[in-house]
Design a protein around this motif. Sequence first.
Motif, PDB file in Angstrom:
ATOM      1  N   LEU A  52     -34.873 -10.058  33.446  1.00 27.08           N
ATOM      2  CA  LEU A  52     -33.501 -10.260  33.011  1.00 27.08           C
ATOM      3  C   LEU A  52     -32.768  -8.926  32.915  1.00 27.08           C
ATOM      4  O   LEU A  52     -33.305  -7.946  32.383  1.00 27.08           O
ATOM      5  CB  LEU A  52     -33.464 -10.939  31.637  1.00 27.08           C
ATOM      6  N   SER A  89     -29.531 -18.477  31.419  1.00 20.08           N
ATOM      7  CA  SER A  89     -29.079 -17.104  31.176  1.00 20.08           C
ATOM      8  C   SER A  89     -27.897 -17.079  30.204  1.00 20.08           C
ATOM      9  O   SER A  89     -27.771 -16.165  29.379  1.00 20.08           O
ATOM     10  CB  SER A  89     -28.699 -16.428  32.497  1.00 20.08           C
ATOM     11  N   VAL A 111     -26.053 -11.901  30.876  1.00 23.86           N
ATOM     12  CA  VAL A 111     -27.465 -11.900  31.279  1.00 23.86           C
ATOM     13  C   VAL A 111     -27.581 -12.444  32.696  1.00 23.86           C
ATOM     14  O   VAL A 111     -27.059 -13.519  32.997  1.00 23.86           O
ATOM     15  CB  VAL A 111     -28.325 -12.742  30.316  1.00 23.86           C
ATOM     16  N   VAL A 113     -30.457 -13.094  35.850  1.00 25.45           N
ATOM     17  CA  VAL A 113     -31.872 -13.137  36.258  1.00 25.45           C
ATOM     18  C   VAL A 113     -31.986 -12.406  37.588  1.00 25.45           C
ATOM     19  O   VAL A 113     -31.415 -12.823  38.591  1.00 25.45           O
ATOM     20  CB  VAL A 113     -32.382 -14.585  36.388  1.00 25.45           C
TER      21      VAL A 113
END
Length: 207
Positions: A52, A89, A111, A113
Amino acid sequence: MQKHTSIRFRVAMLAAAAILAGCASGGSYPPAPAVASNAAAYNYLIGPGDTLSISVWRNPELSAVVPVRPDGKVSAPLVDELVAQGKTSQEIARDVEKALGKYVRDPVVTVIVTNFVGSHSEQVRVVGEAVKPQALPFRHKMTVMDVLIASGGLTEYANGNKATIVRAAEGNKRYSVRLDDLVKRGDISANVEMLPGDVLIIPQGWF
């Protein structure tokens, strides 16, 4: 005697023809839908092994790239032991904002990924007569052709038109897929969408 032999020969030929027809046709389950019914509403759920990228607006010292540990948790600056597994996320971004709110006024967190592995429920598995049976991270709009390419295609012993998809999202309902028609005959109508948690089973042919 010759007449009886001829009749037996004809019966044997008819039986063989029936077997051949069964091997050439699709499986005994309903055909897989070309477009998965709930694919449009899909949101990726984070799992162990994912990476992340946590970005905190105007606070670069609090931004970080972190792995999701085997226990499904992540740690970041001023954020410790945050559960990430099974969340999107966006949900993790809100959790980080809440944790940082003790130290930073009105934090804004994004956030992303950056590396996908996914939990078991977010993977697609291919077993049986694939060149490289394996588990694959699910991607939005992933098709059975994508799965075959990633797994190296069918072995020479595969009975592709007898393959099935076991769909966990629908209570392990089984669908037939026509892999031979797709791969060997270029029938694009046989290229169906996959869903996270699907298992593609490719059986061995008898001949």
